[in-house]
Design an enzyme around this catalytic site. Structure first.
Site, PDB file in Angstrom:
ATOM      1  N   ILE A  47       0.840  -1.189   0.000  1.00  0.00           N
ATOM      2  CA  ILE A  47       0.000   0.000   0.000  1.00  0.00           C
ATOM      3  C   ILE A  47       0.882   1.249   0.000  1.00  0.00           C
ATOM      4  O   ILE A  47       1.667   1.448   0.928  1.00  0.00           O
ATOM      5  CB  ILE A  47      -0.879   0.060   1.271  1.00  0.00           C
ATOM      6  CG1 ILE A  47      -1.569  -1.281   1.510  1.00  0.00           C
ATOM      7  CG2 ILE A  47      -1.845   1.237   1.229  1.00  0.00           C
ATOM      8  CD1 ILE A  47      -2.860  -1.474   0.847  1.00  0.00           C
ATOM      9  N   GLY A  48       0.737   2.083  -1.003  1.00  0.00           N
ATOM     10  CA  GLY A  48       1.536   3.311  -1.076  1.00  0.00           C
ATOM     11  C   GLY A  48       0.672   4.546  -0.895  1.00  0.00           C
ATOM     12  O   GLY A  48       0.250   5.167  -1.879  1.00  0.00           O
ATOM     13  N   TYR A  49       0.399   4.877   0.346  1.00  0.00           N
ATOM     14  CA  TYR A  49      -0.358   6.099   0.665  1.00  0.00           C
ATOM     15  C   TYR A  49       0.549   7.128   1.330  1.00  0.00           C
ATOM     16  O   TYR A  49       0.723   8.235   0.861  1.00  0.00           O
ATOM     17  CB  TYR A  49      -1.515   5.825   1.639  1.00  0.00           C
ATOM     18  CG  TYR A  49      -2.643   4.954   1.144  1.00  0.00           C
ATOM     19  CD1 TYR A  49      -2.943   4.842  -0.203  1.00  0.00           C
ATOM     20  CD2 TYR A  49      -3.435   4.269   2.066  1.00  0.00           C
ATOM     21  CE1 TYR A  49      -4.000   4.048  -0.625  1.00  0.00           C
ATOM     22  CE2 TYR A  49      -4.491   3.480   1.643  1.00  0.00           C
ATOM     23  CZ  TYR A  49      -4.774   3.372   0.303  1.00  0.00           C
ATOM     24  OH  TYR A  49      -5.804   2.597  -0.097  1.00  0.00           O
ATOM     25  N   SER A  50       1.109   6.713   2.500  1.00  0.00           N
ATOM     26  CA  SER A  50       1.827   7.675   3.347  1.00  0.00           C
ATOM     27  C   SER A  50       3.035   8.263   2.640  1.00  0.00           C
ATOM     28  O   SER A  50       3.689   7.592   1.833  1.00  0.00           O
ATOM     29  CB  SER A  50       2.299   6.986   4.634  1.00  0.00           C
ATOM     30  OG  SER A  50       1.209   6.403   5.285  1.00  0.00           O
TER      31      SER A  50
ATOM     32  N   THR B  58      -1.436  11.086   8.889  1.00  0.00           N
ATOM     33  CA  THR B  58      -2.860  11.032   9.212  1.00  0.00           C
ATOM     34  C   THR B  58      -3.659  11.866   8.210  1.00  0.00           C
ATOM     35  O   THR B  58      -4.747  11.500   7.794  1.00  0.00           O
ATOM     36  CB  THR B  58      -3.081  11.574  10.643  1.00  0.00           C
ATOM     37  OG1 THR B  58      -2.225  10.851  11.523  1.00  0.00           O
ATOM     38  CG2 THR B  58      -4.512  11.382  11.090  1.00  0.00           C
TER      39      THR B  58
ATOM     40  N   SER C  19       5.103  -0.743   3.459  1.00  0.00           N
ATOM     41  CA  SER C  19       5.431  -2.069   3.994  1.00  0.00           C
ATOM     42  C   SER C  19       5.311  -3.134   2.922  1.00  0.00           C
ATOM     43  O   SER C  19       4.433  -3.057   2.060  1.00  0.00           O
ATOM     44  CB  SER C  19       4.510  -2.403   5.161  1.00  0.00           C
ATOM     45  OG  SER C  19       4.696  -1.463   6.176  1.00  0.00           O
TER      46      SER C  19
ATOM     47  N   GLU D 280      -9.137  -2.609   5.510  1.00  0.00           N
ATOM     48  CA  GLU D 280      -7.869  -2.845   6.211  1.00  0.00           C
ATOM     49  C   GLU D 280      -8.087  -2.876   7.720  1.00  0.00           C
ATOM     50  O   GLU D 280      -7.589  -3.742   8.414  1.00  0.00           O
ATOM     51  CB  GLU D 280      -6.855  -1.755   5.845  1.00  0.00           C
ATOM     52  CG  GLU D 280      -5.623  -1.765   6.741  1.00  0.00           C
ATOM     53  CD  GLU D 280      -4.511  -0.852   6.270  1.00  0.00           C
ATOM     54  OE1 GLU D 280      -4.496  -0.496   5.081  1.00  0.00           O
ATOM     55  OE2 GLU D 280      -3.645  -0.507   7.095  1.00  0.00           O
TER      56      GLU D 280
ATOM     57  N   ASN E  28      -6.065   6.290  15.947  1.00  0.00           N
ATOM     58  CA  ASN E  28      -7.241   6.040  16.788  1.00  0.00           C
ATOM     59  C   ASN E  28      -8.047   7.310  17.064  1.00  0.00           C
ATOM     60  O   ASN E  28      -9.259   7.243  17.275  1.00  0.00           O
ATOM     61  CB  ASN E  28      -6.821   5.359  18.090  1.00  0.00           C
ATOM     62  CG  ASN E  28      -6.554   3.870  17.877  1.00  0.00           C
ATOM     63  OD1 ASN E  28      -6.646   3.376  16.742  1.00  0.00           O
ATOM     64  ND2 ASN E  28      -6.247   3.161  18.943  1.00  0.00           N
ATOM     65  N   GLU E  29      -7.378   8.466  17.038  1.00  0.00           N
ATOM     66  CA  GLU E  29      -8.146   9.717  17.189  1.00  0.00           C
ATOM     67  C   GLU E  29      -9.181   9.853  16.068  1.00  0.00           C
ATOM     68  O   GLU E  29     -10.316  10.254  16.303  1.00  0.00           O
ATOM     69  CB  GLU E  29      -7.210  10.933  17.158  1.00  0.00           C
ATOM     70  CG  GLU E  29      -6.424  11.156  18.444  1.00  0.00           C
ATOM     71  CD  GLU E  29      -5.096  10.414  18.458  1.00  0.00           C
ATOM     72  OE1 GLU E  29      -4.912   9.470  17.655  1.00  0.00           O
ATOM     73  OE2 GLU E  29      -4.236  10.785  19.279  1.00  0.00           O
TER      74      GLU E  29
HETATM   75  C1  LIG Z   1       5.462  -0.280  10.646  1.00  0.00           C
HETATM   76  C2  LIG Z   1       4.630   0.632   9.832  1.00  0.00           C
HETATM   77  C3  LIG Z   1       4.030   0.171   8.690  1.00  0.00           C
HETATM   78  C4  LIG Z   1       3.296   1.024   7.882  1.00  0.00           C
HETATM   79  N1  LIG Z   1       2.798   0.545   6.707  1.00  0.00           N
HETATM   80  C5  LIG Z   1       2.240   1.422   5.832  1.00  0.00           C
HETATM   81  C6  LIG Z   1       1.923   1.016   4.522  1.00  0.00           C
HETATM   82  O1  LIG Z   1       2.101  -0.145   4.161  1.00  0.00           O
HETATM   83  N2  LIG Z   1       1.415   1.917   3.662  1.00  0.00           N
HETATM   84  C7  LIG Z   1       1.206   3.218   4.025  1.00  0.00           C
HETATM   85  O2  LIG Z   1       0.739   3.992   3.200  1.00  0.00           O
HETATM   86  N3  LIG Z   1       1.492   3.637   5.271  1.00  0.00           N
HETATM   87  C8  LIG Z   1       2.018   2.764   6.173  1.00  0.00           C
HETATM   88  N4  LIG Z   1       2.364   3.196   7.428  1.00  0.00           N
HETATM   89  C9  LIG Z   1       2.144   4.590   7.774  1.00  0.00           C
HETATM   90  C10 LIG Z   1       1.035   4.800   8.750  1.00  0.00           C
HETATM   91  O3  LIG Z   1      -0.199   4.628   8.115  1.00  0.00           O
HETATM   92  C11 LIG Z   1       1.214   6.191   9.346  1.00  0.00           C
HETATM   93  O4  LIG Z   1       2.214   6.057  10.314  1.00  0.00           O
HETATM   94  C12 LIG Z   1      -0.037   6.765   9.926  1.00  0.00           C
HETATM   95  O5  LIG Z   1      -0.927   7.120   8.923  1.00  0.00           O
HETATM   96  C13 LIG Z   1       0.240   7.992  10.796  1.00  0.00           C
HETATM   97  O6  LIG Z   1       0.958   8.947  10.081  1.00  0.00           O
HETATM   98  P1  LIG Z   1       2.297   9.594  10.685  1.00  0.00           P
HETATM   99  O7  LIG Z   1       3.163   8.467  11.123  1.00  0.00           O
HETATM  100  O8  LIG Z   1       2.797  10.534   9.717  1.00  0.00           O
HETATM  101  O9  LIG Z   1       1.812  10.338  11.985  1.00  0.00           O
HETATM  102  P2  LIG Z   1       1.154  11.808  12.062  1.00  0.00           P
HETATM  103  O10 LIG Z   1       0.140  11.960  10.997  1.00  0.00           O
HETATM  104  O11 LIG Z   1       2.229  12.805  12.125  1.00  0.00           O
HETATM  105  O12 LIG Z   1       0.382  11.719  13.418  1.00  0.00           O
HETATM  106  C14 LIG Z   1       1.051  11.624  14.699  1.00  0.00           C
HETATM  107  C15 LIG Z   1       0.003  11.670  15.776  1.00  0.00           C
HETATM  108  O13 LIG Z   1      -0.670  12.923  15.759  1.00  0.00           O
HETATM  109  C16 LIG Z   1      -1.991  12.781  16.227  1.00  0.00           C
HETATM  110  N5  LIG Z   1      -2.930  13.268  15.233  1.00  0.00           N
HETATM  111  C17 LIG Z   1      -2.762  13.423  13.907  1.00  0.00           C
HETATM  112  N6  LIG Z   1      -3.861  13.898  13.332  1.00  0.00           N
HETATM  113  C18 LIG Z   1      -4.782  14.049  14.291  1.00  0.00           C
HETATM  114  C19 LIG Z   1      -6.146  14.470  14.328  1.00  0.00           C
HETATM  115  N7  LIG Z   1      -6.789  14.838  13.214  1.00  0.00           N
HETATM  116  N8  LIG Z   1      -6.767  14.495  15.522  1.00  0.00           N
HETATM  117  C20 LIG Z   1      -6.129  14.109  16.636  1.00  0.00           C
HETATM  118  N9  LIG Z   1      -4.859  13.696  16.665  1.00  0.00           N
HETATM  119  C21 LIG Z   1      -4.201  13.663  15.508  1.00  0.00           C
HETATM  120  C22 LIG Z   1      -2.179  11.292  16.479  1.00  0.00           C
HETATM  121  O14 LIG Z   1      -1.934  11.012  17.844  1.00  0.00           O
HETATM  122  C23 LIG Z   1      -1.115  10.666  15.614  1.00  0.00           C
HETATM  123  O15 LIG Z   1      -0.764   9.354  16.031  1.00  0.00           O
HETATM  124  C24 LIG Z   1       3.099   2.356   8.266  1.00  0.00           C
HETATM  125  C25 LIG Z   1       3.666   2.818   9.439  1.00  0.00           C
HETATM  126  C26 LIG Z   1       4.451   1.988  10.206  1.00  0.00           C
HETATM  127  C27 LIG Z   1       5.099   2.519  11.431  1.00  0.00           C
END
Ligand SMILES: Cc1cc2nc3c(=O)[nH]c(=O)nc-3n(C[C@H](O)[C@H](O)[C@H](O)COP(=O)(O)OP(=O)(O)OC[C@H]3O[C@@H](n4cnc5c(N)ncnc54)[C@H](O)[C@@H]3O)c2cc1C
Lengths: 395, 374
Positions: A126-129, A135, A161, A244, A376-377
Site C-alpha cells: 500500500i503506497g499512501y503515506s 494522518t 510495507s 484494512e 485512533n483519534e
Molecule cells: C510499521 C509501519 C508500517 C506502515 N505501513 C504502511 C503502509 O504499508 N502503507 C502506508 O501507506 N502507510 C504505512 N504506514 C504509515 C502509517 O499509516 C502512518 O504512520 C499513519 O498514517 C500515521 O501517520 P504519521 O506516522 O505521519 O503520523 P502523524 O500523521 O504525524 O500523526 C502523529 C500523531 O498525531 C496525532 N494526530 C494526527 N492527526 C490528528 C487528528 N486529526 N486528531 C487528533 N490527533 C491527531 C495522532 O496522535 C497521531 O498518532 C506504516 C507505518 C508503520 C510505522
C-alpha cells in the site's frame, strides 16, 4: 440471536487447524521467524501458492471471480486460522486491495490480477503515506501526469510495507493539482515494482519490522493500471482503509498466545513457591486478559457476520480498531508481567523461553496499529459522528 | 451465528420498550425520589402482565407465552432503558423461572398462572454478591412441617411480593422453599437503597411452612447455580439498557449544548470520551447477549456470564462518570434525568459482585484449566 458457530463453521475451523498443522513445517516457521513475521521468503511464497491452489484464499469470494462462494464469515474463519497458525498472511492484498480491485478495477485488472491474488501468486503493497502526509493523507504530493495513453509517476512514499517483495504498489497519486479540495484530484494506480523508475530503501522499526521508503522516478504505467474513476481515488482509499481496519484486529493469534502463557504459568514454578498460576495476581491478570480477548473476539465475529448480511456499520468497524489495538497493548503488558523477566529476553538469547521471547517482541510492535491504519483519534472521531451522531468540528 | 433478533424477538422488544417508556412518561419518576412514594407502578406492571411480558418465558400451559430467556431479557433491557418502576427482574428471574424449572407440577399450577397474570408477585433471595447460597436462613423439620428462622439482609420487593423463594439450610443441607409473605413470624424492615428500589431486610422466627412448599432438596444446589447464572445475565442486560440510554443522552446533550460558540460535542476530548463509552457499551452488549444466547441454548455459560459481569461493572462505573462529566452541572441536576440512571448503574455494578470479585472467580477457573480458548 445466537452467538455461536454452527456445526459447519466449527468443522471448517477444525479442518483448517489440521491443514495449517501440516503446512507450517519447521523450516517455514524458521524462515518466517527470520523475516520478522512478515514473510517474503521462498518457502513463504510456496506456501501462499499452495493455499491458493487448495482454494483457501478465495473461500468467501464469488465463484465467478475464482472463489469458492462461501460467505465473509467463512473467509473470516480462514483468516483467523491462518494468522493463528503463525503464517504472515498478506491480508492487505487478499482482504483489502483484492476486493477493491474486484469491485472497482477495469476488466483487465479483474481478469488478470484478481485471479492471481486468489491463487496466491501476487503480493501488493500500500503506497499512501508520504514524508509530509500521514494522518492527513489527502495532503499527499506524489503526482501522476498524462503521457500519451499512459501515465508518468514521480514522488516519494514512506512506510511502504512489504514493498521489498511485492509485485505491485497500490499507489495514491495526485492527478489534478488544481482540484478545489485536496481530497479531490487523487487517483489510484497499480504500479509494478519491476519498473526501472521504482526503487526502495529499508526503514527499520522498533519491533524489528522492516518497512520501506519507496521512490518513483518517472515510473511509466498504461492507463489500464489506473483503478476506478479518474480523480475519484479518495473513495477507493477510504474503502480500502475500512477493509484494512477490519483485518488489522485478529483474535486468533492473541488467543493462542493467551493459551501459551497460561500453559507456561501452569507448568512453571514461582520464585515464592508453588506454580506461577497459583498466585492471586496472576489469576487476576489472566482473567482480565481473557475478558479483553473475549470482547475482541465477539466484536470481530459480529463484524464478519455483519459483512455477510450487509449491515456493517462504520462506527462498529472503528470501534473494533480502537478497542483491539489498545487491548493488544494492555494484554501484552499483563501477560508480560505474568511471564516476568523472561519477557525481556530476546527470542535467540541463551536460556530464553518461547513465550517470553514472543512477548518481548510483541511489546515492541504493539504501537503500530494505534496510529497506523487511521490514527485512533480519527477512529474515535468516526465513532462520535457515525455512531453517536455528534457534530464534528471542521478540519 | 446470528447477531440479529428474530421477527418475534424484535416485536417483543418493540412492545416492551413502548409500554415501559410510555408508562414512565405518564407518571414520571420524580415522585419516587427520596422514597416519597413506593417505587412501584402497579398499573404499569399490570399492563406489562396483560401484554404477556413477564411470563414470556413460561410455557403456555402454565399461563405464559412459551418463549425463552432471550425474549425475557428483551423485557429486562427495556426496564433498564426506561428505569420502569416494576419488579421485573425479581419476579421473573428469581421467581417464575426457578419455579417453572424446579417446582412440582402441583406447586407450578397453583402459582405460575396467577403470577403470569400479575395477580401474584414473586421474589427470591438469590442476590448474594458473595456468590454462595446464604447460610443465615435455617429450616427444621418439626411434626410434619417446617419451621424457618434466620435473616436475609436485603431482599428486593420482599414487602410487596406474595411469595418468597428462599434458599435455606434444611437439617444442615441446602433446600429451596416457597414462603408466603404474610406468614406469621415473618418480619420485614424496609431499607433505603441508593437507587430507591423497594427492598427489605427479612427476619424469620419459627415461621411454619407446609412440606409441599419445599421446592427442591436434592437439586437445591443446581437450582441456586441455575438462577445465579440467569440473574447475572439479567442484571447485565438491564445494565445494558440503562447504559445505552445514558450514552445516547450524553451524545444528545453535548450536541445541543453550546460553549465558546460551538456545540461542546465538537471538542475532540468530549467526542472521544463518548466514543470510548460507545465501545464499552458495545462490549457490554456483545458479552451480555452471548451469555444470554448460550443460556437460552441450554449451555452452562458460567464463564460467559462472569465476563459479561466484569464488563457490566466496568462500563457502569466509567460511563456514569463520563456522562456526568460531559453534562457539566446539568448531569447532577435533579431536574434532569441522568442522575437516576447513575444510581442504577451503580446498584447493578455492585449487586453483580463487582469486577474484582468476578475476575477472581474467572482467574480461579483458569488456574483449574477452565476457560481456555478452543
Ligand atoms: C510499521 C509501519 C508500517 C506502515 N505501513 C504502511 C503502509 O504499508 N502503507 C502506508 O501507506 N502507510 C504505512 N504506514 C504509515 C502509517 O499509516 C502512518 O504512520 C499513519 O498514517 C500515521 O501517520 P504519521 O506516522 O505521519 O503520523 P502523524 O500523521 O504525524 O500523526 C502523529 C500523531 O498525531 C496525532 N494526530 C494526527 N492527526 C490528528 C487528528 N486529526 N486528531 C487528533 N490527533 C491527531 C495522532 O496522535 C497521531 O498518532 C506504516 C507505518 C508503520 C510505522
Amino acid at each position: 440471536m445466537d452467538i455461536r458457530f454452527n456445526a459447519a463453521q466449527r468443522a471448517l475451523r477444525d479442518e483448517l487447524r489440521g491443514y495449517f498443522a501440516g503446512l507450517m513445517t519447521p523450516a517455514l516457521r524458521a524462515e518466517c521467524e527470520r523475516d520478522m513475521g512478515e514473510g517474503g521468503g521462498p518457502l513463504w511464497r510456496e506456501a501462499l501458492r499452495r493455499m491458493g491452489e487448495d482454494g483457501w484464499i478465495g473461500l468467501g469470494w464469488p465463484e465467478s471471480l475464482g472463489g469458492r462462494g462461501l460467505s465473509p464469515l467463512e473467509q473470516f474463519i480462514f483468516v483467523e486460522e491462518v494468522m493463528r497458525a503463525g503464517y504472515p498472511f498478506p491480508f492487505l492484498t487478499t482482504e483489502s486491495v483484492g476486493p477493491m480491485l474486484a469491485e472497482h478495477g477495469n476488466p483487465w485488472l479483474q481478469e488478470t490480477l484478481v485471479p492471481r491474488i486468489l491463487r496466491g501468486e501476487l503480493v501488493i503493497a500500500i503506497g499512501y503515506s508520504e514524508p509530509e502526509a500521514g494522518t492527513d493523507l489527502a495532503a499527499l504530493r506524489t503526482r501522476a501526469e498524462r503521457d500519451g495513453d499512459g501515465w508518468v509517476i514521480n514522488g516519494q512514499k514512506m512506510w511502504t510495507s512489504l514493498a521489498h517483495f511485492s509485485d505491485y504498489i497500490w499507489l495514491a497519486a495526485r492527478t489534478d493539482a488544481d482540484a478545489g479540495r485536496k481530497h479531490k484530484g487523487i487517483s489510484l494506480f497499480l504500479v509494478p515494482t519491476s519498473d526501472p523508475g521504482f526503487s526502495c530503501r529499508p526503514v527499520h522499526t522498533l519491533g524489528g519490522v522492516r518497512t520501506n521508503a519507496t521512490f518513483y522516478d518517472n515510473v511509466r504505467v498504461s492507463d489500464a493500471h489506473r483503478v476506478g474513476e479518474l480523480n475519484g481515488g479518495w473513495k477507493l482509499i477510504t474503502g480500502q482503509l475500512n477493509r484494512e481496519r477490519l483485518s488489522l484486529i485478529n483474535f486468533g493469534p492473541v488467543s493462542e498466545l493467551f493459551n501459551a502463557v497460561h500453559h507456561w504459568a501452569a507448568e512453571t514454578d514461582a520464585a515464592s513457591g508453588g506454580r506461577v498460576i497459583e498466585q492471586a495476581w496472576v489469576q487476576q491478570h489472566l482473567a482480565r486478559c481473557r475478558t479483553l480477548i473475549e470482547c475482541m473476539k465477539l466484536m470481530v465475529y459480529k463484524q464478519s457476520w455483519a459483512m455477510s448480511t450487509g449491515q456493517l456499520g462504520m462506527a462498529e468497524a472503528s470501534a473494533i480498531k480502537v478497542f483491539g489495538s489498545e487491548a493488544f497493548i494492555e494484554i501484552f503488558r499483563l501477560l508480560g508481567e505474568v511471564v516476568g523477566p523472561a519477557a525481556l529476553q530476546r527470542a535467540g538469547s541463551p536460556g530464553a523461553n518461547a513465550v517470553g521471547g514472543r512477548l518481548e517482541r510483541l511489546y515492541r510492535t504493539a504501537s503500530i496499529i494505534t496510529f497506523g491504519g487511521g490514527a485512533n483519534e480519527i477512529q474515535r472521531d468516526i465513532i462520535a459522528a457515525a455512531g453517536l451522531w455528534m457534530p464534528r468540528s471542521g478540519r | 451465528m446470528d447477531f440479529a433478533f428474530s421477527d418475534t424477538q424484535a416485536a417483543i422488544r418493540e412492545l416492551a420498550g413502548r409500554i415501559c417508556e410510555e408508562g414512565v412518561e405518564a407518571t414520571g419518576l420524580a415522585r419516587y425520589d427520596e422514597f416519597r412514594d413506593l417505587r412501584f407502578d402497579a398499573g404499569l406492571w399490570q399492563t406489562l402482565c396483560d401484554a404477556g411480558l413477564p411470563g414470556v418465558a413460561v410455557p403456555e400451559v402454565l399461563g405464559g407465552s412459551g418463549q425463552g430467556l432471550v425474549e425475557l431479557c428483551l423485557l429486562l433491557e427495556a426496564v433498564g432503558h426506561s428505569l420502569a418502576p416494576v419488579p421485573a427482574l425479581a419476579h421473573t428471574v428469581t421467581g417464575l423461572l426457578p419455579l417453572q424449572r424446579y417446582a412440582t407440577p402441583a406447586l407450578q399450577a397453583a402459582i405460575l398462572p396467577a403470577a403470569c397474570r400479575g395477580e401474584r408477585l414473586l421474589t427470591g433471595a438469590f442476590w448474594q454478591a458473595a456468590d454462595a447460597p446464604p447460610t443465615t436462613l435455617q429450616a427444621e423439620l418439626q411434626d410434619g412441617e417446617i419451621r424457618l428462622s434466620g435473616s436475609y439482609p436485603a431482599l428486593p420487593w420482599a414487602a410487596q411480593a406474595d411469595h418468597l423463594l428462599l434458599p435455606v439450610r434444611l437439617q444442615g443441607e441446602l433446600a429451596v422453599v416457597l414462603l408466603d409473605r404474610d406468614s406469621p413470624g415473618l418480619t420485614l424492615t424496609p431499607l433505603q437503597l441508593t437507587h430507591f428500589e423497594p427492598q427489605a431486610a427479612l427476619a424469620l422466627e419459627g415461621v411454619a411452612l407446609p412440606l409441599e412448599r419445599v421446592v427442591c432438596r436434592e437439586e437445591a444446589h443446581a437450582l441456586w447455580d441455575w438462577v445465579r447464572l440467569r440473574l447475572r445475565a439479567g442484571l447485565c442486560v438491564q445494565q445494558l439498557g440503562a447504559a445505552e440510554r445514558v450514552l445516547r443522552m450524553s451524545a444528545g446533550y453535548t450536541s445541543e449544548r453550546h460553549q465558546f460558540g460551538v456545540p461542546v460535542a465538537t471538542f475532540q476530548a468530549v467526542g472521544h470520551r463518548l466514543a470510548d463509552a460507545f465501545i464499552d457499551v458495545e462490549c457490554l452488549r456483545l458479552t451480555s447477549w452471548q451469555a444470554i444466547s448460550r443460556l437460552a441454548a441450554g449451555e452452562n455459560a458460567e464463564l460467559e456470564t462472569r465476563m459479561a459481569a466484569v464488563v457490566a461493572a466496568d462500563t457502569g462505573h466509567r460511563l456514569s462518570y463520563a456522562a456526568q462529566h460531559v453534562h457539566g452541572g446539568t448531569g447532577i441536576d435533579r431536574d434532569y434525568p441522568l442522575w437516576r440512571y447513575c444510581q442504577w448503574l451503580r446498584y447493578q455494578e455492585m449487586v453483580l459482585g463487582g469486577a474484582g470479585q468476578q475476575l477472581e472467580i474467572i482467574g480461579r477457573g483458569l488456574a483449574r484449566g477452565e476457560g481456555l480458548f478452543t
